[in-house]
Design an enzyme around this catalytic site. Structure first.
Site, short mmCIF file in Angstrom:
data_model
loop_
_atom_site.label_atom_id
_atom_site.label_comp_id
_atom_site.label_asym_id
_atom_site.label_seq_id
_atom_site.Cartn_x
_atom_site.Cartn_y
_atom_site.Cartn_z
N ASP A 13 0.82 -1.23 0.00
CA ASP A 13 0.00 0.00 0.00
C ASP A 13 0.85 1.27 0.00
O ASP A 13 0.45 2.29 0.56
CB ASP A 13 -0.96 0.03 1.22
N GLU A 14 2.01 1.21 -0.62
CA GLU A 14 2.89 2.38 -0.65
C GLU A 14 2.52 3.35 -1.78
O GLU A 14 3.13 4.41 -1.91
CB GLU A 14 4.36 1.95 -0.84
N LYS A 16 1.98 2.01 -5.13
CA LYS A 16 2.63 1.43 -6.33
C LYS A 16 1.81 1.68 -7.59
O LYS A 16 2.38 1.90 -8.65
CB LYS A 16 2.81 -0.09 -6.17
N GLY A 40 -4.08 -4.66 -4.35
CA GLY A 40 -5.06 -3.65 -4.74
C GLY A 40 -4.30 -2.43 -5.23
O GLY A 40 -3.65 -1.77 -4.44
N HIS A 41 -4.33 -2.20 -6.51
CA HIS A 41 -3.62 -1.05 -7.06
C HIS A 41 -4.63 -0.04 -7.61
O HIS A 41 -5.42 -0.36 -8.49
CB HIS A 41 -2.65 -1.49 -8.17
N THR A 42 -4.59 1.17 -7.06
CA THR A 42 -5.52 2.20 -7.52
C THR A 42 -4.83 3.09 -8.55
O THR A 42 -3.74 3.58 -8.30
CB THR A 42 -5.97 3.08 -6.33
N THR A 130 -6.11 -11.72 3.59
CA THR A 130 -7.21 -11.13 2.83
C THR A 130 -8.35 -12.14 2.63
O THR A 130 -9.39 -11.79 2.06
CB THR A 130 -6.71 -10.66 1.45
N GLN A 224 2.12 -6.29 -2.89
CA GLN A 224 2.43 -6.29 -1.45
C GLN A 224 3.74 -5.50 -1.19
O GLN A 224 4.02 -4.57 -1.92
CB GLN A 224 2.52 -7.71 -0.87
P1 IMP Z 1 -2.62 -12.96 2.28
O1 IMP Z 1 -1.68 -12.44 1.24
O2 IMP Z 1 -4.06 -12.75 1.93
O3 IMP Z 1 -2.30 -14.38 2.68
O4 IMP Z 1 -2.39 -12.08 3.62
C1 IMP Z 1 -1.18 -12.14 4.37
C2 IMP Z 1 -0.81 -10.75 4.90
O5 IMP Z 1 -0.46 -9.91 3.83
C3 IMP Z 1 -1.95 -10.03 5.65
O6 IMP Z 1 -1.39 -9.26 6.69
C4 IMP Z 1 -2.53 -9.11 4.57
O7 IMP Z 1 -3.17 -7.99 5.14
C5 IMP Z 1 -1.25 -8.72 3.84
N1 IMP Z 1 -1.49 -8.32 2.45
C6 IMP Z 1 -1.77 -9.11 1.40
N2 IMP Z 1 -1.89 -8.40 0.27
C7 IMP Z 1 -1.65 -7.12 0.60
C8 IMP Z 1 -1.59 -5.90 -0.15
O8 IMP Z 1 -1.74 -5.86 -1.38
N3 IMP Z 1 -1.30 -4.78 0.55
C9 IMP Z 1 -1.05 -4.80 1.89
N4 IMP Z 1 -1.09 -5.91 2.62
C10 IMP Z 1 -1.38 -7.06 1.99
#
Ligand code: IMP
Length: 430
Positions: A13-14, A16, A40-42, A130, A224
């Site tokens: 969420d920086e 990107k 999630g890329h906006t 998620t 991520q």
């Molecule tokens: P997962 O990727 O759904 O298995 O989640 C593992 C961890 O990564 C959790 O803390 C999520 O909140 C975090 N996470 C997964 N995708 C993102 C992203 O795109 N942005 C920020 N955190 C993420």
């Protein structure tokens, strides 16, 4: 000229999406190489907002090839839904501008079912995933139980693979009191989507190689962030893939020397969604203010992000272990009104000063940030498009960050608008 990898240097969420969009103006090919629709890329393009999860950011631009590489885990239903949604916004998506690696692993309905059941079973110790089944699909890939895009072309083999996978997972679902799945239902649902999915499938490593041979510019789009990396992150509070730029090679099928410049997207403060250690977290009014001004809610899940001061120790570690050449500093404008701003310059671990994030979860929970306090610039960086628009004290803050993280700020982002960007170093020509 070099290819560019864009990765997050904190917990995701920086910002990107915007930076990838700025760079994809120049790129010919945009490749996703890890993660899935947990991302999630906006993007804001010509006033229109696009929220992308699985599709590479190149899809919203004309005459670009977007590739979902073999390192991505693909939920076919989510992919088709996202394609339809983006099409409704007037964007054309065809097998000519979107390619899906034939060897990418699929996320099947059993993966989110298990993801959710396992999180529930963890109770207070949950990871905060998620719930999209990302980790479970990667587990199956490594356990050699995975089902890949190319398997959709072979129905009998596909059925066998589903049966094998469900025989394993249904026992766990039953044990957790969750509903089990049956082979025929999963198979029928997949076969209903297979023609559409297969129409995008191809030999993506070859397409990338052809583009490279033709001198095209390739942008590798990470999802991520560094501290969610399964090796380098705050394990076990991580995602299940390698998020570092080196993964672009394995997850796209290119040699590591082809990656070129690595740009680390870095927020001027820190946020995190989900559970896990966060040394500079602010559970006070300042944290609330950062969240409110920075609109810190997840694009994928809508969850409120935890907020805190900039942690230079973390970002420096991401730069060293992730091979980041320069950073894009984002959301500097969110700090515009603060009287003073703190930067974490070291940690205190049981009375000892350290300059790195220790690997142990117990130590990570015990470290205390050591701050340097800086006078706020109380001026407007928001919307700045050149250095002369940036207040002097803000420039000092940026220079100080560069010194601490031992890397240059290659790009400064001063609002969500694509044009509110100051480019110091062109990653494609560095
Ligand atoms: P997962 O990727 O759904 O298995 O989640 C593992 C961890 O990564 C959790 O803390 C999520 O909140 C975090 N996470 C997964 N995708 C993102 C992203 O795109 N942005 C920020 N955190 C993420």
């Amino acid at each position: 000229m070099s290819n560019v990898a864009v990765i997050g240097s904190q917990w995701g969420d920086e910002g990107k999406g915007k930076i990838v969009d700025v760079l994809s103006r120049e790129a010919d090919v945009v490749v996703r190489f890890q993660g899935g629709h947990n991302a999630g890329h906006t993007l804001v393009v010509d006033g229109e907002t696009y929220k992308l999860h699985l599709l590479p950011s190149g899809v919203v631009r004309k005459n670009k090839l977007s590739i979902i590489g073999n390192g991505v885990v693909v939920d076919p239903k989510a992919l088709l839904w996202e394609i339809d949604n983006v099409k409704k916004q007037g964007i054309e998506i065809t097998p000519e501008n979107l390619m899906l690696a034939e060897n990418a692993t699929l996320i099947l309905p059993v993966h989110p079912a298990l993801d959710i059941a396992m999180e529930e079973a963890r109770g207070a110790k949950k990871i905060g995933t998620t719930g999209r089944g990302i980790g479970l699909a990667y587990e199956d890939k490594v356990a050699r139980r995975g089902i890949r895009v190319c398997d959709l072309a072979h129905p009998e083999y596909l059925k066998e693979r589903i049966e094998n996978m469900l025989a394993y997972h249904n026992a766990a679902l039953k044990g957790m009191g969750a509903e089990t799945l049956n082979t025929i239902d999963v198979y029928d649902e997949l076969m209903g989507m297979s023609d559409k999915i297969l129409s995008f499938s191809g030999v993506t490593w070859k397409a990338i190689d052809d583009a490279d041979k033709a001198g095209k510019k390739i942008l590798f789009e990470g999802a991520q962030g560094h501290f969610l990396d399964v090796d380098h992150g705050t394990y076990p509070f991580v995602t299940s893939s390698n998020t570092v730029a080196a993964q672009a090679a394995a997850g796209a099928g290119v040699g590591s020397k082809k990656i070129g410049y690595v740009l680390g997207i870095t927020k001027a403060y820190t946020t995190r969604v989900g559970s896990g250690p966060f040394p500079t977290e602010l559970e006070d009014d300042i944290g609330e203010t950062l969240g409110r001004k920075g609109h810190e809610f997840g694009v994928s899940t809508g969850r409120k992000r935890r907020c805190g001061w900039f942690d230079a120790v973390l970002v420096r570690q991401a730069i060293k272990t992730g091979g980041i050449d320069g950073i894009a500093l984002t959301k500097i404008d969110i700090l515009d009104d603060f009287d003073e701003i703190k930067v974490c310059v070291a940690y205190d671990l049981n009375g000892k000063e350290i300059d790195y994030l220790p690997a142990s979860t117990v130590d990570q929970a015990n470290i205390k940030p050591i701050y340097k306090t800086i006078k706020g610039w109380k001026g407007k960086t928001q919307g700045a498009r050149s250095w002369s628009d940036v207040p002097g004290d803000a420039v000092k803050y940026i220079r100080y960050i560069e010194e601490l993280i031992e890397a240059p700020v290659a790009l400064l982002s001063t609002s969500p608008d694509r044009d509110d960007t100051i480019l110091m170093q062109d990653p494609f020509n560095s």
